[in-house]
Design a protein around this motif. Structure first.
Motif, mmCIF file in Angstrom:
data_model
loop_
_atom_site.group_PDB
_atom_site.id
_atom_site.type_symbol
_atom_site.label_atom_id
_atom_site.label_comp_id
_atom_site.label_asym_id
_atom_site.label_seq_id
_atom_site.Cartn_x
_atom_site.Cartn_y
_atom_site.Cartn_z
ATOM 1 N N SER A 38 -11.406 -6.419 -6.813
ATOM 2 C CA SER A 38 -10.268 -7.298 -6.614
ATOM 3 C C SER A 38 -9.301 -6.674 -5.629
ATOM 4 O O SER A 38 -9.321 -5.460 -5.385
ATOM 5 N N GLU A 39 -8.423 -7.494 -5.053
ATOM 6 C CA GLU A 39 -7.431 -6.956 -4.123
ATOM 7 C C GLU A 39 -6.525 -5.954 -4.822
ATOM 8 O O GLU A 39 -6.144 -4.937 -4.241
ATOM 9 N N GLY A 40 -6.186 -6.214 -6.090
ATOM 10 C CA GLY A 40 -5.341 -5.280 -6.822
ATOM 11 C C GLY A 40 -5.989 -3.924 -6.978
ATOM 12 O O GLY A 40 -5.334 -2.880 -6.826
ATOM 13 N N SER A 41 -7.295 -3.919 -7.264
ATOM 14 C CA SER A 41 -8.019 -2.665 -7.400
ATOM 15 C C SER A 41 -8.080 -1.922 -6.069
ATOM 16 O O SER A 41 -7.932 -0.695 -6.014
ATOM 17 N N LEU A 42 -8.257 -2.665 -4.976
ATOM 18 C CA LEU A 42 -8.308 -2.040 -3.660
ATOM 19 C C LEU A 42 -6.932 -1.526 -3.239
ATOM 20 O O LEU A 42 -6.835 -0.517 -2.548
ATOM 21 N N GLN A 43 -5.870 -2.210 -3.658
ATOM 22 C CA GLN A 43 -4.524 -1.709 -3.386
ATOM 23 C C GLN A 43 -4.334 -0.338 -4.034
ATOM 24 O O GLN A 43 -3.803 0.591 -3.412
ATOM 25 N N LYS A 71 -10.046 -10.041 7.068
ATOM 26 C CA LYS A 71 -8.809 -9.266 6.875
ATOM 27 C C LYS A 71 -9.082 -7.948 6.162
ATOM 28 O O LYS A 71 -10.140 -7.745 5.567
ATOM 29 N N PHE A 72 -8.089 -7.060 6.236
ATOM 30 C CA PHE A 72 -8.174 -5.764 5.565
ATOM 31 C C PHE A 72 -6.797 -5.372 5.051
ATOM 32 O O PHE A 72 -5.782 -5.986 5.409
ATOM 33 N N LEU A 73 -6.768 -4.357 4.218
ATOM 34 C CA LEU A 73 -5.526 -3.793 3.697
ATOM 35 C C LEU A 73 -5.247 -2.475 4.392
ATOM 36 O O LEU A 73 -6.147 -1.633 4.501
ATOM 37 N N VAL A 74 -4.024 -2.273 4.834
ATOM 38 C CA VAL A 74 -3.625 -0.978 5.374
ATOM 39 C C VAL A 74 -2.479 -0.444 4.527
ATOM 40 O O VAL A 74 -1.684 -1.217 3.976
ATOM 41 N N CYS A 75 -2.410 0.869 4.373
ATOM 42 C CA CYS A 75 -1.397 1.467 3.514
ATOM 43 C C CYS A 75 0.007 1.221 4.062
ATOM 44 O O CYS A 75 0.194 0.895 5.233
ATOM 45 N N ALA A 76 0.994 1.372 3.206
ATOM 46 C CA ALA A 76 2.388 1.168 3.584
ATOM 47 C C ALA A 76 2.755 2.050 4.776
ATOM 48 O O ALA A 76 2.289 3.188 4.878
ATOM 49 N N GLN A 123 -6.722 1.771 -4.945
ATOM 50 C CA GLN A 123 -7.605 2.716 -4.261
ATOM 51 C C GLN A 123 -6.998 3.180 -2.942
ATOM 52 O O GLN A 123 -7.091 4.366 -2.580
ATOM 53 N N LEU A 124 -6.339 2.273 -2.248
ATOM 54 C CA LEU A 124 -5.713 2.599 -0.967
ATOM 55 C C LEU A 124 -4.592 3.619 -1.154
ATOM 56 O O LEU A 124 -4.471 4.573 -0.383
ATOM 57 N N ARG A 125 -3.788 3.440 -2.182
ATOM 58 C CA ARG A 125 -2.701 4.392 -2.448
ATOM 59 C C ARG A 125 -3.255 5.761 -2.819
ATOM 60 O O ARG A 125 -2.762 6.798 -2.353
ATOM 61 N N VAL A 126 -4.282 5.774 -3.658
ATOM 62 C CA VAL A 126 -4.898 7.038 -4.067
ATOM 63 C C VAL A 126 -5.481 7.755 -2.855
ATOM 64 O O VAL A 126 -5.315 8.970 -2.692
ATOM 65 N N ALA A 127 -6.145 7.008 -1.975
ATOM 66 C CA ALA A 127 -6.736 7.591 -0.768
ATOM 67 C C ALA A 127 -5.657 8.177 0.142
ATOM 68 O O ALA A 127 -5.803 9.289 0.671
ATOM 69 N N ALA A 128 -4.578 7.447 0.322
ATOM 70 C CA ALA A 128 -3.501 7.908 1.199
ATOM 71 C C ALA A 128 -2.914 9.219 0.696
ATOM 72 O O ALA A 128 -2.723 10.176 1.460
ATOM 73 N N ARG A 129 -2.638 9.288 -0.594
ATOM 74 C CA ARG A 129 -2.053 10.512 -1.152
ATOM 75 C C ARG A 129 -3.051 11.664 -1.129
ATOM 76 O O ARG A 129 -2.674 12.824 -0.946
ATOM 77 N N ALA A 130 -4.327 11.364 -1.298
ATOM 78 C CA ALA A 130 -5.356 12.407 -1.250
ATOM 79 C C ALA A 130 -5.424 13.032 0.141
ATOM 80 O O ALA A 130 -5.528 14.255 0.286
ATOM 81 N N LEU A 131 -5.375 12.208 1.166
ATOM 82 C CA LEU A 131 -5.401 12.730 2.535
ATOM 83 C C LEU A 131 -4.195 13.627 2.803
ATOM 84 O O LEU A 131 -4.301 14.654 3.478
#
Length: 231
Positions: A8-13, A43-48, A15-23
């Motif tokens: 779901s988009e919520g799950s990917l949101q 479309k795609f999601l990009v971090c804040a 995951q995106l935050r976790v990935a950003a902080r991990a990097l």
């Protein structure tokens, strides 16, 4: 690890935050950098648009069209993500990073050779976009994507790298692998061992760049350990 079609988009949101902080925790980004995950063919999601280590639990990324203008407040270099997703249907996750060793090599117009296990994933070589400009226009972003070709990464001269993969988790793991390959390259050059250090043959690289045994998953777990939103 291609999961964007089923999550779901919520799950990917999340995951995106976790990935950003991990990097950020791994030192692969500082004040600059971004990552994204494909939602579908359009479309795609990009971090804040803020330092990735400062992205808060629950803070949403931005939905961006693969074709079309960027939404308001989205960073200009996100056009690189647009160009890669447009040219590469196999890509479902992208990380734009600024790692130190890779940056040092790039200013000498060098990229790391596949000399050890983690470097094998980028054999036979890592592409170099030999331009010092920020790729904030559609034209330059397309040049970056074309320089990457069908590879997993492209180094931007004096400006970090872009890694593209079948999932965001894999893009994060490969970003770590790429900087480790750059670390090895820097160390052998500093130790004057360049002539003796061998490059993996195509057969050796193919045998080493495996996906079995949860290789990518284990690196993802390592890099995200302790994150408040990690699984």
């Amino acid at each position: 690890m291609n999961q964007s079609n089923t999550q779901s988009e919520g799950s990917l949101q999340r995951q995106l935050r976790v990935a950003a902080r991990a990097l950020a925790r791994a030192g692969l980004v500082h004040a600059y950098g971004h990552c994204s995950v494909r939602l579908n063919e359009e479309k795609f999601l990009v971090c804040a648009p803020k330092p990735m280590g400062l992205i808060l639990p629950g803070e949403s990324g931005v939905v961006v069209p693969i074709d079309g203008p960027l939404p308001e407040d989205v960073l200009g270099e996100v056009r690189i993500h647009q160009a890669i997703y447009r040219l590469r249907s196999d890509v479902h996750g992208i990380a734009r990073t600024t790692p130190a060793n890779l940056m040092a090599l790039s200013v000498a117009e060098k990229t790391p050779a596949p000399r050890h296990g983690l470097g094998a994933y980028f054999a036979p070589s890592v592409a170099l976009w030999n331009d010092t400009r920020l790729a904030r226009s559609s034209e330059l972003a397309t040049e970056v994507a074309e320089a990457m070709g069908e590879g997993r990464a492209v180094v931007l001269r004096g400006n970090g790298a872009v890694v593209a993969a079948a999932s965001l988790q894999e893009a994060v793991a490969l970003s770590y692998y790429l900087e480790d390959a750059a670390r090895i390259e820097m160390q052998i050059r500093m130790a004057a061992l360049y002539a003796e250090a061998r490059v993996l043959t195509p057969e050796q690289a193919s045998q080493r760049a495996v996906r079995s045994g949860g290789i990518m998953e284990r690196m993802w777990d390592y890099l995200t350990a302790g994150d408040p939103e990690a699984d």
